[in-house]
Design a protein around this motif. Structure first.
Motif, mmCIF file in Angstrom:
data_model
loop_
_atom_site.group_PDB
_atom_site.id
_atom_site.type_symbol
_atom_site.label_atom_id
_atom_site.label_comp_id
_atom_site.label_asym_id
_atom_site.label_seq_id
_atom_site.Cartn_x
_atom_site.Cartn_y
_atom_site.Cartn_z
ATOM 1 N N ILE A 1 0.871 -1.190 0.000
ATOM 2 C CA ILE A 1 0.000 0.000 0.000
ATOM 3 C C ILE A 1 0.903 1.234 0.000
ATOM 4 C CG2 ILE A 1 -1.791 1.257 1.260
ATOM 5 C CD1 ILE A 1 -2.667 -1.434 2.466
ATOM 6 N N THR A 2 0.791 2.043 -1.047
ATOM 7 C CA THR A 2 1.745 3.145 -1.206
ATOM 8 C C THR A 2 1.072 4.510 -1.045
ATOM 9 O OG1 THR A 2 1.458 3.176 -3.610
ATOM 10 C CG2 THR A 2 3.230 1.795 -2.739
ATOM 11 N N PRO A 3 1.867 5.518 -0.699
ATOM 12 C CA PRO A 3 1.356 6.880 -0.547
ATOM 13 C C PRO A 3 1.552 7.673 -1.843
ATOM 14 C CG PRO A 3 3.579 6.780 0.298
ATOM 15 C CD PRO A 3 3.284 5.427 -0.312
ATOM 16 N N ALA B 1 -1.831 5.211 -4.019
ATOM 17 C CA ALA B 1 -2.656 6.245 -3.390
ATOM 18 C C ALA B 1 -3.679 6.773 -4.398
ATOM 19 C CB ALA B 1 -1.767 7.376 -2.885
ATOM 20 N N ALA C 1 -9.880 3.076 -3.215
ATOM 21 C CA ALA C 1 -9.887 3.813 -1.951
ATOM 22 C C ALA C 1 -9.174 3.013 -0.862
ATOM 23 C CB ALA C 1 -11.332 4.081 -1.539
ATOM 24 N N GLY C 2 -8.499 3.744 0.020
ATOM 25 C CA GLY C 2 -7.822 3.086 1.136
ATOM 26 C C GLY C 2 -8.789 2.275 1.972
ATOM 27 N N ALA C 3 -9.942 2.871 2.251
ATOM 28 C CA ALA C 3 -10.907 2.215 3.140
ATOM 29 C C ALA C 3 -11.567 0.997 2.490
ATOM 30 C CB ALA C 3 -11.976 3.221 3.556
ATOM 31 N N GLY D 1 -7.490 -0.975 0.267
ATOM 32 C CA GLY D 1 -6.443 -1.146 1.283
ATOM 33 C C GLY D 1 -6.944 -2.016 2.414
ATOM 34 N N THR E 1 -2.714 6.208 9.868
ATOM 35 C CA THR E 1 -3.193 5.053 9.108
ATOM 36 C C THR E 1 -2.319 3.831 9.396
ATOM 37 O OG1 THR E 1 -3.958 6.594 7.412
ATOM 38 C CG2 THR E 1 -3.916 4.286 6.801
HETATM 39 P P1 ADP Z 1 -2.213 10.529 3.622
HETATM 40 O O1 ADP Z 1 -2.996 10.939 4.838
HETATM 41 O O2 ADP Z 1 -0.953 11.234 3.468
HETATM 42 O O3 ADP Z 1 -3.007 10.440 2.362
HETATM 43 P P2 ADP Z 1 -2.488 7.747 4.276
HETATM 44 O O4 ADP Z 1 -1.626 7.075 5.270
HETATM 45 O O5 ADP Z 1 -3.915 7.922 4.630
HETATM 46 O O6 ADP Z 1 -1.731 9.063 3.933
HETATM 47 O O7 ADP Z 1 -2.425 6.991 2.889
HETATM 48 C C1 ADP Z 1 -1.395 6.136 2.476
HETATM 49 C C2 ADP Z 1 -1.985 4.972 1.739
HETATM 50 O O8 ADP Z 1 -2.819 4.251 2.647
HETATM 51 C C3 ADP Z 1 -2.892 5.356 0.568
HETATM 52 O O9 ADP Z 1 -2.721 4.423 -0.475
HETATM 53 C C4 ADP Z 1 -4.277 5.236 1.164
HETATM 54 O O10 ADP Z 1 -5.277 4.978 0.203
HETATM 55 C C5 ADP Z 1 -4.087 4.043 2.069
HETATM 56 N N1 ADP Z 1 -5.103 3.927 3.124
HETATM 57 C C6 ADP Z 1 -5.827 4.898 3.710
HETATM 58 N N2 ADP Z 1 -6.683 4.390 4.619
HETATM 59 C C7 ADP Z 1 -6.498 3.056 4.614
HETATM 60 C C8 ADP Z 1 -7.083 1.950 5.330
HETATM 61 N N3 ADP Z 1 -8.052 2.113 6.225
HETATM 62 N N4 ADP Z 1 -6.624 0.714 5.061
HETATM 63 C C9 ADP Z 1 -5.646 0.522 4.165
HETATM 64 N N5 ADP Z 1 -5.069 1.490 3.451
HETATM 65 C C10 ADP Z 1 -5.482 2.749 3.665
#
Ligand code: ADP
Length: 453
Positions: A126-128, A155, A185-187, A190, A210
């Motif tokens: 999972i990348t930023p 991201a 989406a991360g939620a 991820g 996160t």
């Molecule tokens: P930022 O706040 O800088 O966007 P995040 O840590 O939220 O950084 O995001 C880094 C990565 O983690 C992104 O790919 C994002 O989609 C993912 N991410 C965000 N929320 C979750 C989650 N609940 N589970 C897994 N991955 C997530």
């Protein structure tokens, strides 16, 4: 669902990508598991050749990858070309691993005892949005080298180069199910990667908030995790250093990638007796940072990645902020923010919180003990720089600062040949370096009893 992508230099939507859903993740895991079982049986020399072919394919598309990152993330073109070249170099480096991933033979009284480094299976990366290409390859290259399949979730704001790298892998001959890119989406995507029982390990790079959620969620299945999280690194300037060089390079140490860098030296600590002189030298250095069109070869710093991120960075520089001086930045559309130097007190939130933008704080310190205490007065511990001509002091302070990557008289943080990662809340585990493939294996011990004749 289609997701709009915005060019940070113009603020305008320039394309959109299709997001996948949780069911697509489940399907990807199934295909990755089958591909991984085949890949694990491929001879080490053949796996090495496949990674070299992938590296060659990246090498042939450096310009295209860089152009995507310029438009999607606002990276200056020279930096984006370096990042694409870095992907090639990291792939080449780990192409050397399959044939070197040797276990041990352990002495026993009778029989044979050996260890094997078995691949984990399917790994989720999972990348930023700050360094989409480098951070993706730090995960997928050593993981593939060790015999795993990889699912990458880029991201939301910056998926384009990762998607293209996935295509280049397949075009180079790698089984497309072995390296799959899952934009979403991360939620949703991820979260599904973290909770899916078929994913053996998560490599997460992103915010500490996160990262804590990833760690807690992964705990339910004792899933392996590597975390690369935030930073608030110190740039410690002692009175015996080459002050001109320390001041000339300090902007690069924090404003590279517009400060959107977990290794940014965002707290400059300067010995009190050279503080005024350092500030005199720093001002023209900051004014000299060329901020502008990321497509121009003269540009050193581009815009911030997005409007919400711009607003977060701006919240650290209210109207009454203790601004010592600022550099220049374009006005108009786009998420521009000038390099900004603050001289707050030691407890200000600009000193204690990660800003992740082109904002640096400068604080004076009294002596070596004070510098170390200040440097360590943070929940983070990723990197840092120490400027001194006294190498005993340089080494002593390096050992005392609680951070994973330190440099003396340099701002170097990341070299793929050396381990990278954080102390304290900056992370868990290490990436890069020769041992990185081991983090994508389980050590298995086998004892074979030998019958006496
Ligand atoms: P930022 O706040 O800088 O966007 P995040 O840590 O939220 O950084 O995001 C880094 C990565 O983690 C992104 O790919 C994002 O989609 C993912 N991410 C965000 N929320 C979750 C989650 N609940 N589970 C897994 N991955 C997530």
């Amino acid at each position: 669902m289609s997701h709009d992508l915005i060019n940070p230099a113009t603020g305008a939507v320039f394309t959109s990508v299709q997001h996948v859903d949780a069911a697509a993740v489940d399907d990807a895991v199934r295909r990755a598991q089958a591909a991984q079982r085949r890949w694990a049986r491929v001879a080490p020399a053949e796996r090495a050749a496949a990674l070299r072919a992938f590296a060659a394919s990246v090498d042939a598309h450096i310009g295209e990858l860089a152009a995507l990152e310029v438009t999607n993330a606002g990276h200056p073109v020279s930096a984006a070309e370096w990042e694409a070249g870095h992907v090639r170099d990291v792939l080449q480096f780990y192409a050397g691993s399959p044939e070197r991933l040797a276990g041990k033979q352990i002495p026993v009284a009778s029989g044979l005892d050996v260890t094997f480094h078995e691949p984990l299976g399917v790994v989720g990366v999972i990348t930023p949005w700050n360094f989409p290409m480098p951070i993706a390859v730090w995960g997928f290259a050593p993981a593939l080298a060790a015999g795993n399949a990889v699912l990458i979730k880029p991201a939301e704001w910056t998926p384009l180069t990762t998607l293209r790298l996935g295509e280049l892998a397949a075009e180079s001959g790698l089984d497309p199910d072995l390296l799959q890119v899952l934009p979403g989406a991360g939620a949703v995507v991820g979260e599904r990667l973290i909770t899916h029982p078929g994913v053996a390990k998560i490599v997460f790079t992103g915010s500490t908030v996160t990262g804590k959620h990833v760690l807690a969620t992964a705990a339910a299945q004792v899933k392996r995790v590597t975390l690369e999280l935030g930073g608030k690194s110190a740039n410690i300037v002692f009175d015996d250093c080459d002050l001109e060089q320390a001041a000339a390079t300090a902007p690069y140490g924090v404003f590279d990638n517009a400060g959107q860098d977990c290794c940014a030296r965002s707290r400059i600590l300067v010995q009190r007796n050279v503080y005024d002189r350092f500030m005199e030298l720093l001002e023209p250095a900051v004014a000299g940072v060329t901020v502008g069109d990321p497509a121009s070869r003269d540009t050193e710093m581009g815009p911030l990645v997005s409007r919400p991120h711009w607003e977060k960075v701006a919240s650290y520089v209210p109207d009454d902020a203790p601004v010592a001086f600022r550099g220049t930045a374009p006005t108009g559309d786009g998420f521009w923010f000038p390099p900004t130097v603050l001289t707050p007190n030691r407890t200000d939130r600009s000193v204690t919180e990660e800003i992740f933008g082109p904002v640096v704080t400068v604080l004076p310190f009294d002596d070596e003990a004070d510098a170390i205490a200040l440097a360590n007065d943070t929940a983070y511990g990723l990197s840092g720089s120490i400027w001194t001509e006294n190498l005993s002091r340089g080494l002593r302070v390096s050992r005392a600062v609680e951070a994973g990557n330190l440099s003396v008289n340099s701002h170097s943080s990341v070299r793929y040949t050396t381990p990278f990662g954080g102390f304290k809340q900056s992370g868990l585990g290490r990436e890069l370096g020769p041992d990185a493939p081991l983090a994508f294996t389980e050590t298995k011990n086998v004892f074979i009893a030998v019958k006496e004749m």
